[in-house]
Design an enzyme around this catalytic site. Structure first.
Site, mmCIF file in Angstrom:
data_model
loop_
_atom_site.group_PDB
_atom_site.id
_atom_site.type_symbol
_atom_site.label_atom_id
_atom_site.label_comp_id
_atom_site.label_asym_id
_atom_site.label_seq_id
_atom_site.Cartn_x
_atom_site.Cartn_y
_atom_site.Cartn_z
ATOM 1 N N TYR A 187 11.202 -19.899 -24.172
ATOM 2 C CA TYR A 187 12.542 -20.436 -24.378
ATOM 3 C C TYR A 187 13.103 -19.949 -25.707
ATOM 4 O O TYR A 187 12.364 -19.597 -26.627
ATOM 5 C CB TYR A 187 12.539 -21.974 -24.347
ATOM 6 C CG TYR A 187 11.835 -22.618 -25.523
ATOM 7 C CD1 TYR A 187 12.533 -22.937 -26.695
ATOM 8 C CD2 TYR A 187 10.478 -22.935 -25.462
ATOM 9 C CE1 TYR A 187 11.894 -23.541 -27.777
ATOM 10 C CE2 TYR A 187 9.841 -23.536 -26.531
ATOM 11 C CZ TYR A 187 10.554 -23.836 -27.689
ATOM 12 O OH TYR A 187 9.916 -24.421 -28.758
ATOM 13 N N CYS A 188 14.414 -19.893 -25.812
ATOM 14 C CA CYS A 188 15.107 -19.510 -27.047
ATOM 15 C C CYS A 188 16.484 -20.148 -27.011
ATOM 16 O O CYS A 188 16.773 -20.959 -26.136
ATOM 17 C CB CYS A 188 15.174 -17.991 -27.203
ATOM 18 S SG CYS A 188 15.889 -17.129 -25.784
ATOM 19 N N THR A 189 17.351 -19.798 -27.937
ATOM 20 C CA THR A 189 18.629 -20.501 -28.073
ATOM 21 C C THR A 189 19.485 -20.405 -26.815
ATOM 22 O O THR A 189 19.859 -21.416 -26.225
ATOM 23 C CB THR A 189 19.422 -19.951 -29.273
ATOM 24 O OG1 THR A 189 18.612 -20.039 -30.440
ATOM 25 C CG2 THR A 189 20.702 -20.752 -29.480
ATOM 26 N N ILE A 216 17.912 -23.057 -24.620
ATOM 27 C CA ILE A 216 17.961 -24.439 -25.091
ATOM 28 C C ILE A 216 19.354 -25.022 -24.894
ATOM 29 O O ILE A 216 19.507 -26.202 -24.586
ATOM 30 C CB ILE A 216 17.567 -24.504 -26.570
ATOM 31 C CG1 ILE A 216 16.165 -23.938 -26.781
ATOM 32 C CG2 ILE A 216 17.633 -25.934 -27.096
ATOM 33 C CD1 ILE A 216 15.831 -23.635 -28.233
#
Length: 316
Positions: A187-189, A216
């Site tokens: 996961y990342c921004t 996210i």
């Protein structure tokens, strides 16, 4: 309600002439009065732009009209042009600087060989299904470690990274080899870093790799603070952090007193890019004090100057 908005977006697709696309995007944003940051490469486009709602909507329509960017998903957020000092549109070898442009392959469907995309609801379904089988799913943070200080998924693995380039070294170090036969959700921004990260992981033998579709941002818009996310989200504009709900926990700790905080500050050196957490009671410290990295550089420079200073003798 504010009439301004920010959109975050990316699209992996072959771009034959990145410089021509750069000129078009820069002109488009200037004419619409938008500010932000856009990167163009042979792999596609990655950007965050803000401004008046009407202008942003027009930008979205015109960007999608370009064949390579048709179907691009735009994530809307509070804010506007005031969140960015200017408009920057640049051509780069990679959309995300992992430092391995030759290892990233794209076609009209996106990154080739990446992890399976999961919608936020599917993340919960996968975690529940695996637990029924006695298997735990690992959340793998695809951001710089600094960002995870104020927010991350529950029990997530946070690699020791200062820049995105560090991920290749981390993956090749062997420290995560125990995860190669287990389910991993990256996961990342906003999702873009995981497009590449998941492909690099699979290429290195990780067998069951997923990626959180929309990152996210999309997860937080779906579950707020009632799911597996905890804390606040670091964002790359002058806000620096954002909450998904009033119930968001504060998990960051002040580097001076260990009090709870989510606010990052630079040190007194104007050119410093090192961000550290300070609480309201200690926020005066970075205004008058260098961070350890800047202090070390200052001491090194001082030693160099002393070593080359001419020595004065009586004969002189």
């Amino acid at each position: 309600m504010s009439t301004s908005r920010i959109v975050l977006f990316y699209k992996f697709a072959p771009v034959g002439d990145p410089e021509a696309v750069r000129l078009w995007q820069h002109t488009l944003c200037r004419e619409l009065g938008l500010t932000g940051r856009i990167i163009i490469s042979e792999h596609g486009i990655n950007g965050t732009v803000g401004g008046p709602m009407k202008a942003v909507k027009q930008y979205v329509r015109q960007t999608r009209s370009y064949s390579a960017f048709r179907g691009t998903q735009f994530k809307w957020s509070e804010g506007g042009a005031e969140s960015f000092p200017r408009m920057s549109v640049k051509v780069r070898p990679e959309l995300v600087a992992f430092g391995v442009p030759d290892q990233v392959k794209v076609d009209d469907d996106g990154v080739i060989g990446g992890g399976e995309h999961l919608q936020p609801e599917e993340v919960h379904e996968l975690v529940d299904a695996k637990r029924q089988q006695g298997v735990e799913v690992t959340f793998f943070d695809g951001r710089n470690a600094m960002e995870a200080q104020i927010g991350k998924f529950t029990d997530a693995v946070v690699p020791e990274t200062e820049t995105t380039r560090d991920f290749v070294t981390e993956l090749d170090s062997g420290k995560y080899d125990h995860l190669k036969e287990t389910p991993v959700i990256t996961y990342c921004t906003g999702g873009i870093r995981c497009e590449v990260l998941s492909a690099l992981m699979k290429d290195r033998g990780f067998e069951e790799v997923y990626q959180l579709d929309g990152g996210i941002v999309k997860y937080g818009q779906t579950y707020g603070d009632s799911g597996y996310w905890q804390g606040e989200l670091y964002v790359f504009d002058d806000r620096m952090n954002t909450r998904f709900s009033p119930e968001a926990k504060t998990i960051g700790e002040c580097v001076s007193c260990a009090g709870g905080t989510s606010q990052f500050y630079n040190c007194m050196d104007q050119g410093c890019s090192t961000l550290r957490l300070y609480c309201p009671d200690c926020r005066h410290i970075p205004q008058t004090t260098r961070c350890p990295a800047c202090q070390a550089r200052a001491e090194t420079e001082s030693e160099k100057q002393q070593s080359v200073r001419p020595r004065i003798t009586a004969a002189d």
